[in-house]
Design a protein around this motif. Sequence first.
Motif, PDB file in Angstrom:
ATOM      1  N   MET A   1       0.532   9.049   8.711  1.00 43.31           N
ATOM      2  CA  MET A   1       1.345   8.904   9.900  1.00 43.31           C
ATOM      3  C   MET A   1       0.471   8.917  11.136  1.00 43.31           C
ATOM      4  SD  MET A   1       1.759  11.965  11.782  1.00 43.31           S
ATOM      5  CE  MET A   1       3.395  11.658  12.366  1.00 43.31           C
ATOM      6  N   GLN A  26       0.560  14.956   4.843  1.00 44.05           N
ATOM      7  CA  GLN A  26       0.438  13.523   5.093  1.00 44.05           C
ATOM      8  C   GLN A  26      -0.907  13.027   4.561  1.00 44.05           C
ATOM      9  OE1 GLN A  26       3.034  11.631   6.566  1.00 44.05           O
ATOM     10  NE2 GLN A  26       4.037  13.580   6.108  1.00 44.05           N
ATOM     11  N   TYR A 178       9.846  -2.051  12.687  1.00 41.65           N
ATOM     12  CA  TYR A 178      10.718  -0.932  13.031  1.00 41.65           C
ATOM     13  C   TYR A 178      12.179  -1.308  12.843  1.00 41.65           C
ATOM     14  CZ  TYR A 178       6.554   1.045  15.163  1.00 41.65           C
ATOM     15  OH  TYR A 178       5.298   1.545  15.369  1.00 41.65           O
ATOM     16  N   GLU A 224       2.733   0.527  10.439  1.00 34.47           N
ATOM     17  CA  GLU A 224       3.541   1.273  11.409  1.00 34.47           C
ATOM     18  C   GLU A 224       4.996   1.038  11.030  1.00 34.47           C
ATOM     19  OE1 GLU A 224       3.059   0.305  15.505  1.00 34.47           O
ATOM     20  OE2 GLU A 224       0.885   0.666  15.534  1.00 34.47           O
ATOM     21  N   TRP A 225       5.771   2.109  10.952  1.00 35.12           N
ATOM     22  CA  TRP A 225       7.202   1.954  10.744  1.00 35.12           C
ATOM     23  C   TRP A 225       7.918   3.159  11.320  1.00 35.12           C
ATOM     24  CZ3 TRP A 225      10.858   4.697   7.680  1.00 35.12           C
ATOM     25  CH2 TRP A 225      10.334   5.777   6.944  1.00 35.12           C
ATOM     26  N   GLY A 226       9.178   2.980  11.552  1.00 35.43           N
ATOM     27  CA  GLY A 226       9.997   4.059  12.072  1.00 35.43           C
ATOM     28  C   GLY A 226      11.371   3.509  12.403  1.00 35.43           C
ATOM     29  N   TYR A 241      16.862   6.373   6.273  1.00 31.90           N
ATOM     30  CA  TYR A 241      15.952   7.121   5.404  1.00 31.90           C
ATOM     31  C   TYR A 241      16.496   7.202   3.976  1.00 31.90           C
ATOM     32  CZ  TYR A 241      13.652   8.648   9.723  1.00 31.90           C
ATOM     33  OH  TYR A 241      12.993   8.685  10.927  1.00 31.90           O
ATOM     34  N   HIS A 259       4.045   6.229   8.991  1.00 33.25           N
ATOM     35  CA  HIS A 259       5.059   6.416  10.024  1.00 33.25           C
ATOM     36  C   HIS A 259       4.418   6.509  11.403  1.00 33.25           C
ATOM     37  CE1 HIS A 259       8.339   8.392  12.283  1.00 33.25           C
ATOM     38  NE2 HIS A 259       9.126   7.776  11.424  1.00 33.25           N
ATOM     39  N   GLU A 261       5.117   8.040  14.960  1.00 31.44           N
ATOM     40  CA  GLU A 261       5.963   9.085  15.554  1.00 31.44           C
ATOM     41  C   GLU A 261       5.733   9.171  17.060  1.00 31.44           C
ATOM     42  OE1 GLU A 261       8.174  11.095  14.117  1.00 31.44           O
ATOM     43  OE2 GLU A 261       8.156  13.062  15.066  1.00 31.44           O
ATOM     44  N   SER A 271      11.131   7.534  18.075  1.00 29.50           N
ATOM     45  CA  SER A 271      11.111   7.420  16.610  1.00 29.50           C
ATOM     46  C   SER A 271      10.925   8.768  15.930  1.00 29.50           C
ATOM     47  CB  SER A 271       9.989   6.465  16.169  1.00 29.50           C
ATOM     48  OG  SER A 271       8.714   7.017  16.467  1.00 29.50           O
ATOM     49  N   VAL A 273      11.431  11.853  13.755  1.00 31.63           N
ATOM     50  CA  VAL A 273      12.259  11.992  12.554  1.00 31.63           C
ATOM     51  C   VAL A 273      13.275  13.123  12.670  1.00 31.63           C
ATOM     52  CG1 VAL A 273      10.482  11.003  11.067  1.00 31.63           C
ATOM     53  CG2 VAL A 273      10.562  13.491  11.410  1.00 31.63           C
ATOM     54  N   TYR A 283      14.818  12.688   5.895  1.00 28.05           N
ATOM     55  CA  TYR A 283      13.386  12.383   5.855  1.00 28.05           C
ATOM     56  C   TYR A 283      12.665  13.357   4.932  1.00 28.05           C
ATOM     57  CZ  TYR A 283       8.814  10.757   7.397  1.00 28.05           C
ATOM     58  OH  TYR A 283       7.544  10.226   7.425  1.00 28.05           O
TER      59      TYR A 283
END
Length: 297
Positions: A1, A26, A178, A224-226, A241, A259, A261, A271, A273, A283
């Motif tokens: 992350m 992580q 995203y 990258e995601w969120g 999620y 992720h 954040e 973003s 969680v 999550y």
Amino acid sequence: MAPGAWTDARGFAALDDFERKTGRHQAVFHSYHRGVRQLFPTEQEMAIARQPGRERILLINWKPESTTWARIARGDRRTDEFLDRLAAYWKQNFRDRFFLAIHHEAEDQVRERRGSGYTARDYAAMFRHVVDRLRANGATNAVTVLIHMAYVPHTTKSWFSDMYPGDDVVDWIGFDTYSYSDPGYGHGDFAELLNRRSSLKPGWPGFYNWVRMHHPSKPLMVAEWGVWFSKRNPGHMAEFYREVGQQIGRFPAIKAMVHFETPGNRKGQDSQVDSTPAALREYRRLGKLPVFQVAVS
């Protein structure tokens, strides 16, 4: 992350906070560098990678920004000197394997004009030159990642495939994507996130499908995601999620999900969680699934 993005609280403090609230270690730590002055990984990044009992793989995202892609590809002196110093720095200080992304999301800067220095082919040549120069100096511990935006108006351009530098210099393919909580662009489930399409470009199969068709041997990273939280639709984050856990098995080429954040990016999008208690619970459940139990060796 990537912890604490767009804030001053990056590094150990943000990482510890994220691991505490999510209840899990992580495996990948994502950081960003630009320019040809600061050598990387920094001392703090090396300490994060080597934390006793909590070892991690670094994903270092570097944008040269010293001159145009075309000039770097031709052997820009300033960039080459930096790459030579960087290779020597790694050999002396950091021989661990790590992910190296070279100018992520580059399609946003493509200028398909002759002589612009920023054509798709210029990008591919720049990427190749950087990798070749590092490897020629013995820096073979970098696992290279080509990271795209996966934005349909870019991926459907005639020049998009010209950005690919070649299988010999690209180890992994990544993309940044995203989910949007409000109905409209980018609103949907996990499958939509990975294969986002557009009614204006019906021939585009989605990024995951495109990579599987054109580069089937390459492992895929969601770099990258969120989920962008919305007060108008606060339940979407938790729902999303849950869908990740239900659908991840349909996408076996994905070997890493990183992720991103942030409490607020340039557009003020959040973003985190733990934006709602339900989102954090989902999550945490997601992180306990067998598919996400990985060991760093």
